[in-house]
Design an enzyme around this catalytic site. Structure first.
Site, PDB file in Angstrom:
ATOM      1  N   LYS A 195      54.700  43.169  37.663  1.00  0.00           N
ATOM      2  CA  LYS A 195      53.852  42.660  38.779  1.00  0.00           C
ATOM      3  C   LYS A 195      54.853  41.665  39.701  1.00  0.00           C
ATOM      4  CE  LYS A 195      49.147  43.312  37.223  1.00  0.00           C
ATOM      5  NZ  LYS A 195      47.926  42.756  36.930  1.00  0.00           N
ATOM      6  N   PHE A 224      48.760  35.805  40.744  1.00  0.00           N
ATOM      7  CA  PHE A 224      48.057  35.770  39.290  1.00  0.00           C
ATOM      8  C   PHE A 224      48.248  37.101  38.887  1.00  0.00           C
ATOM      9  CE2 PHE A 224      45.833  32.071  38.255  1.00  0.00           C
ATOM     10  CZ  PHE A 224      46.423  31.037  39.328  1.00  0.00           C
ATOM     11  N   LYS A 241      20.235  52.161  53.527  1.00  0.00           N
ATOM     12  CA  LYS A 241      20.194  52.110  52.146  1.00  0.00           C
ATOM     13  C   LYS A 241      20.141  53.464  51.423  1.00  0.00           C
ATOM     14  CE  LYS A 241      17.354  50.500  48.298  1.00  0.00           C
ATOM     15  NZ  LYS A 241      15.925  50.073  47.783  1.00  0.00           N
ATOM     16  N   ASN A 287      33.390  41.421  41.628  1.00  0.00           N
ATOM     17  CA  ASN A 287      33.869  41.170  40.212  1.00  0.00           C
ATOM     18  C   ASN A 287      33.350  39.677  39.962  1.00  0.00           C
ATOM     19  OD1 ASN A 287      36.020  39.071  41.128  1.00  0.00           O
ATOM     20  ND2 ASN A 287      36.777  41.017  42.084  1.00  0.00           N
ATOM     21  N   LYS A 307      55.944  42.891  43.555  1.00  0.00           N
ATOM     22  CA  LYS A 307      55.428  41.918  44.516  1.00  0.00           C
ATOM     23  C   LYS A 307      56.151  40.884  45.240  1.00  0.00           C
ATOM     24  CE  LYS A 307      50.854  43.152  42.821  1.00  0.00           C
ATOM     25  NZ  LYS A 307      49.597  42.816  42.635  1.00  0.00           N
TER      26      LYS A 307
HETATM   27  N1  CTP Z   1      46.119  41.193  44.711  1.00  0.00           N
HETATM   28  C1  CTP Z   1      45.977  41.176  46.068  1.00  0.00           C
HETATM   29  N2  CTP Z   1      45.408  42.367  46.704  1.00  0.00           N
HETATM   30  C2  CTP Z   1      44.855  43.245  45.902  1.00  0.00           C
HETATM   31  C3  CTP Z   1      44.966  43.190  44.489  1.00  0.00           C
HETATM   32  C4  CTP Z   1      45.488  41.951  44.004  1.00  0.00           C
HETATM   33  O1  CTP Z   1      46.842  40.456  46.839  1.00  0.00           O
HETATM   34  N3  CTP Z   1      44.244  44.165  46.341  1.00  0.00           N
HETATM   35  C5  CTP Z   1      46.522  39.888  43.987  1.00  0.00           C
HETATM   36  C6  CTP Z   1      45.739  39.040  43.211  1.00  0.00           C
HETATM   37  O2  CTP Z   1      45.348  37.870  44.129  1.00  0.00           O
HETATM   38  C7  CTP Z   1      46.747  38.478  42.281  1.00  0.00           C
HETATM   39  C8  CTP Z   1      47.751  39.594  42.037  1.00  0.00           C
HETATM   40  O3  CTP Z   1      47.495  40.436  43.309  1.00  0.00           O
HETATM   41  O4  CTP Z   1      47.423  37.127  42.764  1.00  0.00           O
HETATM   42  C9  CTP Z   1      47.588  40.483  40.736  1.00  0.00           C
HETATM   43  O5  CTP Z   1      46.250  40.780  40.582  1.00  0.00           O
HETATM   44  P1  CTP Z   1      45.770  41.742  39.425  1.00  0.00           P
HETATM   45  O6  CTP Z   1      44.484  42.269  39.481  1.00  0.00           O
HETATM   46  O7  CTP Z   1      46.387  41.223  38.140  1.00  0.00           O
HETATM   47  O8  CTP Z   1      46.852  43.024  39.392  1.00  0.00           O
HETATM   48  P2  CTP Z   1      47.052  44.125  40.447  1.00  0.00           P
HETATM   49  O9  CTP Z   1      48.271  44.165  41.028  1.00  0.00           O
HETATM   50  O10 CTP Z   1      45.621  44.493  41.308  1.00  0.00           O
HETATM   51  O11 CTP Z   1      46.846  45.435  39.138  1.00  0.00           O
HETATM   52  P3  CTP Z   1      46.049  45.905  38.030  1.00  0.00           P
HETATM   53  O12 CTP Z   1      44.620  45.750  38.578  1.00  0.00           O
HETATM   54  O13 CTP Z   1      46.354  47.493  37.853  1.00  0.00           O
HETATM   55  O14 CTP Z   1      46.272  45.078  36.895  1.00  0.00           O
END
Ligand code: CTP
Length: 394
Positions: A329, A315, A282, A203, A333
């Site tokens: 969230k 975040f 590959k 990403n 969490k």
């Molecule tokens: N995070 C994590 N592990 C993952 C995905 C996300 O620890 N596999 C943590 C990120 O570091 C961040 C938080 O979860 O602090 C929220 O990440 P975000 O991408 O905003 O949300 P998701 O919970 O992944 O949900 P979505 O992508 O569906 O919005």
């Protein structure tokens, strides 16, 4: 900014040319810099160069103003001498006041930071070593010197420390150590999930936000463990650094380092899904129609289940200011705070030096912040962490 004035003393060493960059960087960080140069320093660079950088007259003469040796130190929070020659260091130890800079040292009551620069034999000389030890005993901070090739062509310990190291030490000397005793585990950057030996899914995260948090926490006296995915950020001196690539490696590293942490801040943009199978060779273009993905572990959620008294901050990267999503969230969490950033806003999110955040706590209190530098956002998050700690980690 509190404690914002720095007195930058420059003495006669070839490293004096680096003082220009030190002055510039401190100004960029928001400090006001007043330069004082010794006569010898003026042989290496001109006061005009420093005047152009700081926008203030550079002082070189003890007698041009009868009270500058008293007033300047009263107004300044930090005396930084970079570069400091053997002669200056020995003079400081004895209290010899025969120019403006050495007079200022006698009138200055705040912290002092010295960055020595000299030939390695001069540095090892008993008089210099004795002066450094005695000054350190009095609470004077030293940064460097480091080993390397010297201007004289010899190799050894005597090179002035890097500009970044000196700037960071100066800022740290001026920062209140309100996080002393905390050990903060920070995650940063993207993760990278291999498809085959050539390709991957990742990403746009640059790691800037997580690195800013690690830097700010270190400045405020915390121990910091930084677990980072692949980024182009400069390494942070003083941080315990763990480099990872994929989400599963980040998970292992977080769980391994969690026991010693008092708080965890997950700023990493962890991939939510990874290829179900990593091809060992590959994949040719005629040989692929789709990639099957599997969900990765939500590291934050897993940490939330075993956090005990640790403060946990996550975040919520959203496309839109989705307060309700962020609140969900936080709850799901088991977080103490969640930092919502709408990555679609100009100046917020990935790959920029600024961010716009909303911080939400467990009680549902929502605090909106304007566009700020990421280092300022980092400090606001750390203020929030302290607030939670004061309330007893509710
Ligand atoms: N995070 C994590 N592990 C993952 C995905 C996300 O620890 N596999 C943590 C990120 O570091 C961040 C938080 O979860 O602090 C929220 O990440 P975000 O991408 O905003 O949300 P998701 O919970 O992944 O949900 P979505 O992508 O569906 O919005």
């Amino acid at each position: 900014m509190v404690n914002s004035k720095i007195l930058l003393g420059i003495t006669g060493s070839i490293a004096a040319y680096k003082s220009v960059e030190i002055g510039r960087r401190l100004i960029d960080e928001g400090y006001s810099v007043q330069v004082v140069m010794t006569k010898s320093a003026c042989n290496f660079i001109t006061p005009l160069t420093l005047e152009s950088v700081t926008g203030k007259p550079v002082l070189t003469d003890l007698f041009s103003d009868p009270f500058s040796h008293i007033n300047l130190s009263k107004e300044s929070s930090l005396l930084l001498i970079a570069p400091a020659t053997a002669n200056t260091i020995n003079k400081l130890r004895c209290g010899i006041a025969d120019d403006l800079l050495s007079n200022l040292w006698l009138t200055h009551e705040g912290p002092t930071l010295i960055a020595p620069a000299m030939n390695h034999r001069m540095y090892r000389h008993f008089s210099v070593q004795k002066s450094i030890k005695e000054l350190q005993k009095l609470g004077v901070n030293f940064v460097g010197p480091v080993s390397g090739s010297l201007a004289c062509g010899e190799e050894g310990e005597g090179r002035m420390a890097d500009v970044s190291t000196i700037v960071e030490a100066a800022i740290a000397a001026l920062t209140q150590k309100d996080l002393k005793g905390q050990h903060i585990l920070v995650t940063a950057g993207p993760t990278l999930e291999a498809i085959d030996p050539v390709r991957f899914i990742s990403n746009r995260s640059s790691g800037k936000m997580g690195y800013a948090i690690a830097k700010a926490a270190l400045r405020r006296g915390a121990k910091v463990t930084l677990i980072s995915g692949p980024t182009s950020q400069m390494p942070l001196e003083g941080v315990y650094f763990i480099s990872v690539e994929k989400a599963s490696e980040m998970e292992t590293a977080v769980l391994k380092h969690l026991p010693k942490a008092t708080a965890v801040i997950m700023a990493a943009a962890v991939a939510d899904f990874a290829p179900a199978i990593i091809n060992q060779s590959k994949i040719t273009k005629n040989n692929i129609s789709s990639i099957t993905l599997k969900k990765t572990t939500d590291i934050l959620k897993k940490t939330g289940k075993i956090k005990n008294k640790r403060i946990l901050i996550g975040f919520a990267a959203e496309t839109g200011k989705n307060i309700e999503n962020a609140k969900a969230k936080l709850k799901e969490k088991n977080l103490d705070l969640i930092v919502l950033n709408d990555v679609t806003q100009k100046g917020a999110g990935f790959n920029v030096d600024t961010n716009i955040v909303t911080i939400i706590d467990r009680k549902g209190k929502v605090a909106d912040y304007p566009l700020m530098k990421k280092i300022e956002v980092a400090n606001v998050i750390l203020d929030g962490l302290l607030e939670v700690r004061k309330r007893g980690n509710l």
